[in-house]
Design an enzyme around this catalytic site. Structure first.
Site, PDB file in Angstrom:
ATOM      1  N   GLY A   1      -8.924  -3.550   0.576  1.00 46.83           N
ATOM      2  CA  GLY A   1      -7.567  -3.941   0.448  1.00 46.83           C
ATOM      3  C   GLY A   1      -7.230  -5.426   0.345  1.00 46.83           C
TER       4      GLY A   1
ATOM      5  N   PRO B   1     -11.956   9.455 -10.947  1.00 54.70           N
ATOM      6  CG  PRO B   1     -11.743  10.987 -12.502  1.00 54.70           C
ATOM      7  CD  PRO B   1     -12.025  10.828 -11.067  1.00 54.70           C
TER       8      PRO B   1
ATOM      9  N   PRO C   1       1.524   0.848   5.996  1.00 49.12           N
ATOM     10  CG  PRO C   1       2.438   1.560   3.964  1.00 49.12           C
ATOM     11  CD  PRO C   1       1.676   0.326   4.718  1.00 49.12           C
TER      12      PRO C   1
ATOM     13  CB  SER D   1      -8.343  -4.107  -9.317  1.00 47.10           C
ATOM     14  OG  SER D   1      -7.611  -3.165  -8.638  1.00 47.10           O
TER      15      SER D   1
ATOM     16  CG  LEU E   1     -15.097   4.770  -5.455  1.00 50.52           C
ATOM     17  CD1 LEU E   1     -16.166   3.881  -5.959  1.00 50.52           C
ATOM     18  CD2 LEU E   1     -13.833   3.822  -5.204  1.00 50.52           C
TER      19      LEU E   1
ATOM     20  CE  LYS F   1       0.811  -4.701  11.977  1.00 52.84           C
ATOM     21  NZ  LYS F   1       0.110  -5.942  11.359  1.00 52.84           N
TER      22      LYS F   1
ATOM     23  N   PRO G   1      10.878  -6.914   4.495  1.00 51.59           N
ATOM     24  CG  PRO G   1      10.159  -6.794   2.613  1.00 51.59           C
ATOM     25  CD  PRO G   1      10.905  -6.101   3.597  1.00 51.59           C
TER      26      PRO G   1
END
Length: 316
Positions: free
Chosen positions: A14, A40, A87, A45, A38, A133, A259
């Site tokens: 990340g 398809p 998330p 990136s 991993l 948190k 935000p």
């Protein structure tokens, strides 16, 4: 020669995680990254980053956040660092359970890396964000797992991109409040280096470490002025008053109300610096005075030559 601690990173592919993985390798720690398998559908990136990690000597462990799988990998390491995005914050409860069962971890650093959540009271949408948190912190304390809680303040490259928008060649720069509130903007590479250092430091056992280097405390107006000097441009400031941010935090639907509440917290209310660091507090640049961190001035120089790509945080 003493064996180096083995470091496991959750969320290592990340935004912040990739910096932490590279810092761990650069400081000579055997480093593992736990990542979803991993396939398809995996973005190119991420595949490219995994190839880069392999070439650096990182051990990639593919799997889901399933109890037996993560206990097995945790038993192979000494330190666990979590950089899961917002998330997935409560998914850390699974990691805490696995650490408890494994019983061998010397230090756990949960996915904090922002404001010092136990010492601020922001607008309700950001408060709800931080409550998750805080729940993780309280669970770690209750279970007796050795920890370090990191308050890295705001990510320097992320917020230079967000505030100044250098990649857009803008003439107007949005300024929150009156632009005079001090914030702390730390370059992501330095956040990562400090994090690997604190994870392996006996002085930070069961402590909170705040990353507040003096050269990275800056107001929006100072940041804009500095960028004008360096880039040779002039900008018009479009001020967003506090009342408008508060109203947006009340009227925007979740998660879009988060935000604006984060912007209000740092750039209007001053939550990043509105508490004093006393003798009992640990501050990263004081703990490691020999480490040459990147000042905000130097970070803007980087933006002139090789600007870090803009990114966007995940809130859902």
């Amino acid at each position: 020669m003493e064996r180096k601690n083995r470091v496991l990173v959750f969320g290592g592919t990340g935004y912040l995680g990739k910096y932490i993985v590279k810092a761990s390798i650069s400081l000579g720690y055997p480093t593992l990254v736990y990542t979803r398998p991993l396939n398809p559908q995996t973005p190119p990136s991420k595949k490219q980053l995994c190839k880069e990690f392999n070439s650096m000597g990182v051990t990639l462990v593919e799997g889901e956040l399933e109890h037996d799988q993560i206990v097995k990998v945790i038993k192979q390491v000494d330190i666990v660092i979590c950089t899961l995005a917002y998330p997935q914050v409560l998914e850390q409860l699974k990691i805490i359970d696995a650490i408890k069962v494994a019983g061998n971890i010397k230090r756990f650093l949960p996915s904090d890396f922002g404001v010092e959540e136990d010492r601020i009271n922001p607008l309700p949408p950001f408060q709800a964000f931080l409550d998750k948190k805080r729940e993780i912190r309280r669970e770690i304390e209750a279970t007796g797992i050795p920890y370090t809680f990191v308050s890295a303040n705001y990510y320097g490259a992320y917020f230079v991109n967000y505030l100044l928008r250098p990649y857009e060649k803008v003439k107007d720069i949005t300024t929150y409040g009156n632009g005079e509130t001090k914030a702390v903007l730390n370059y992501e590479e330095d956040i990562a280096m400090y994090t690997i250092k604190v994870a392996n430091d006996p002085r930070t056992h069961n402590r909170v470490v705040v990353y507040r280097p003096s050269k990275n405390i800056i107001t929006q107006n100072e940041l804009i002025s500095l960028w004008e000097q360096k880039s040779g441009q002039s900008f018009c400031k479009a001020f967003v008053p506090e009342e408008e941010l508060v109203k947006l935090s009340q009227t925007l639907p979740p998660p879009h109300n988060i935000p604006v509440s984060i912007l209000h917290s740092a750039f209007v209310k001053g939550d990043l610096v509105n508490f004093e660091l006393g003798e009992d507090d640990l501050e990263a640049s004081q703990l490691y005075p020999d480490y040459n961190y990147t000042s905000i001035d130097q970070l803007l120089d980087i933006f002139l030559v090789d600007p870090p790509a803009p990114a966007s945080a995940a809130f859902e």
